[in-house]
Design a protein around this motif. Structure first.
Motif, PDB file in Angstrom:
ATOM      1  N   ASN A  11       8.640 -34.204  -0.295  1.00  5.98           N
ATOM      2  CA  ASN A  11       7.824 -35.230  -0.378  1.00  5.98           C
ATOM      3  C   ASN A  11       8.196 -36.154  -1.508  1.00  5.98           C
ATOM      4  N   LYS A  13       7.186 -39.078  -2.084  1.00  4.18           N
ATOM      5  CA  LYS A  13       5.922 -40.109  -2.548  1.00  4.18           C
ATOM      6  C   LYS A  13       6.707 -41.459  -2.788  1.00  4.18           C
ATOM      7  N   GLU A  99      -3.186 -36.874  -1.375  1.00  5.51           N
ATOM      8  CA  GLU A  99      -3.312 -38.090  -1.978  1.00  5.51           C
ATOM      9  C   GLU A  99      -3.877 -39.208  -1.143  1.00  5.51           C
ATOM     10  N   GLU A 169      -2.361 -26.890   0.319  1.00 11.48           N
ATOM     11  CA  GLU A 169      -2.037 -27.479  -0.756  1.00 11.48           C
ATOM     12  C   GLU A 169      -3.263 -27.724  -1.488  1.00 11.48           C
ATOM     13  N   ALA A 173      -3.458 -28.265  -7.912  1.00 10.54           N
ATOM     14  CA  ALA A 173      -2.032 -27.595  -8.098  1.00 10.54           C
ATOM     15  C   ALA A 173      -1.091 -28.808  -7.694  1.00 10.54           C
ATOM     16  N   ILE A 174      -1.522 -29.865  -7.144  1.00 12.31           N
ATOM     17  CA  ILE A 174      -0.457 -31.015  -6.799  1.00 12.31           C
ATOM     18  C   ILE A 174      -0.192 -31.834  -8.169  1.00 12.31           C
ATOM     19  N   GLY A 175       1.137 -31.573  -8.328  1.00 15.99           N
ATOM     20  CA  GLY A 175       1.412 -32.497  -9.377  1.00 15.99           C
ATOM     21  C   GLY A 175       1.164 -32.188 -10.787  1.00 15.99           C
ATOM     22  N   GLY A 214       2.006 -27.376  -4.101  1.00 13.98           N
ATOM     23  CA  GLY A 214       1.411 -27.486  -5.260  1.00 13.98           C
ATOM     24  C   GLY A 214       2.210 -26.776  -6.424  1.00 13.98           C
ATOM     25  N   SER A 215       3.015 -27.598  -7.176  1.00 10.78           N
ATOM     26  CA  SER A 215       3.881 -27.506  -8.240  1.00 10.78           C
ATOM     27  C   SER A 215       4.819 -26.376  -7.974  1.00 10.78           C
ATOM     28  N   GLY A 237       7.381 -33.057  -6.886  1.00 13.69           N
ATOM     29  CA  GLY A 237       7.865 -33.105  -7.998  1.00 13.69           C
ATOM     30  C   GLY A 237       9.350 -32.592  -7.941  1.00 13.69           C
TER      31      GLY A 237
HETATM   32  C1  PEP Z   1       2.933 -32.715  -2.718  1.00 16.58           C
HETATM   33  O1  PEP Z   1       3.119 -33.938  -3.251  1.00 16.58           O
HETATM   34  O2  PEP Z   1       2.756 -32.374  -1.610  1.00 16.58           O
HETATM   35  C2  PEP Z   1       3.013 -31.701  -3.794  1.00 16.58           C
HETATM   36  C3  PEP Z   1       2.850 -30.409  -3.400  1.00 16.58           C
HETATM   37  O3  PEP Z   1       3.497 -32.090  -4.967  1.00 16.58           O
HETATM   38  P1  PEP Z   1       3.901 -31.157  -6.199  1.00 16.58           P
HETATM   39  O4  PEP Z   1       4.882 -30.231  -5.827  1.00 16.58           O
HETATM   40  O5  PEP Z   1       4.550 -32.257  -7.195  1.00 16.58           O
HETATM   41  O6  PEP Z   1       2.695 -30.546  -6.945  1.00 16.58           O
END
Ligand code: PEP
Length: 254
Positions: A11, A13, A99, A169, A173-175, A214-215, A237
């Protein structure tokens, strides 16, 4: 246990301008493993769907869209329809990314409209679910996930579930650089599969892929996707760097 092919999504984004998106797409086409062992999709921003699509055409990588509107056409200023996405080669769409739920205010009802519209249009859907930190601390992880699935998948038939992937997700844990431990993630994934079994029966549930997001990065991907109910990842990311995304896709081939 069903032999589920892992699925990894990148993703992008609201990142990468035209030249950067094209350069990443070219690097991925050269470096990603064959699609016989893993399904891979990238989700560029709307303006670059066509140009990235042209680069990944005939490769192992599918073109995905981060969002869309469920109506077929009409007075919806700023929105993009599924048939427009199909025109530029999109095969898979995200629904309910955290998001969109928590920054842009999308409801479960809207996620459901989108899921149904996308499946009826013949698209693959990745339905994203997951709890916020305070919900996790209150012991509500499974209840939140079950609620988002019950409402998001309302009206989706057992047959259509072959085109649905669930992305678990956890919002915290996301970003953030924080990742669920493989054991905690597996616990949540097993509970998600239990819900799917309750809703659709064991045969359908055992075929549904459940991604972790999630990261996820090269350093933790192997341990996460090594869990029984984790069938790949949705990556933010780390999807912006060709080497990292490729390493995660390779780790997903267990
Ligand atoms: C995401 O955007 O779905 C995500 C999991 O982001 P990240 O890997 O940066 O946590």
């Amino acid at each position: 246990m069903a032999n589920r092919k892992p699925f990894v999504g990148g993703n992008w984004k609201m990142n990468l301008h035209a030249d950067e998106a094209a350069s990443l797409a070219k690097q991925l086409v050269d470096s990603l493993p064959s699609n016989e062992k893993v399904d891979i999709a990238v989700f560029p921003a709307f303006p670059y769907l066509a140009s990235v699509g042209a680069i990944i055409k005939d490769s192992a990588v599918k073109l995905g869209a981060q969002d869309f509107y469920f109506a077929e056409n009409g007075a919806y200023t700023g929105e993009v329809s599924l048939s427009m996405l199909k025109d530029v080669g999109v095969e898979v769409v995200l629904v309910g990314h955290s998001e969109r739920r928590h920054v842009l205010g999308e409801s479960n009802a809207l996620c459901n409209e989108k899921t149904l519209a996308a499946l009826n249009a013949g698209m693959e859907v990745i339905l994203c679910i997951g709890e916020k930190l305070e919900q996790r601390e209150a012991g509500q992880t499974d209840a939140v996930n079950w609620g988002q699935m019950a409402l998001g998948l309302a009206g989706v038939t057992a047959e259509q579930m072959s085109k649905v992937t669930i992305a678990y997700e956890p919002v915290w844990a996301i970003g953030t650089g924080k990742t669920a431990t493989p054991e905690d993630a597996q616990k949540a994934h097993a509970a998600i599969r239990n819900f799917l079994t309750f809703a659709y029966g064991e045969k359908v549930a055992s075929g549904v892929r459940i991604q972790y997001g999630g990261s996820m990065k090269p350093g933790n991907a192997k341990d996460l996707v090594g869990q029984t109910d984790i069938d790949g990842g949705l990556i933010g990311g780390a999807a912006l760097k060709s080497a990292d995304f490729t390493a995660i896709c390779e780790a997903a081939i267990c």
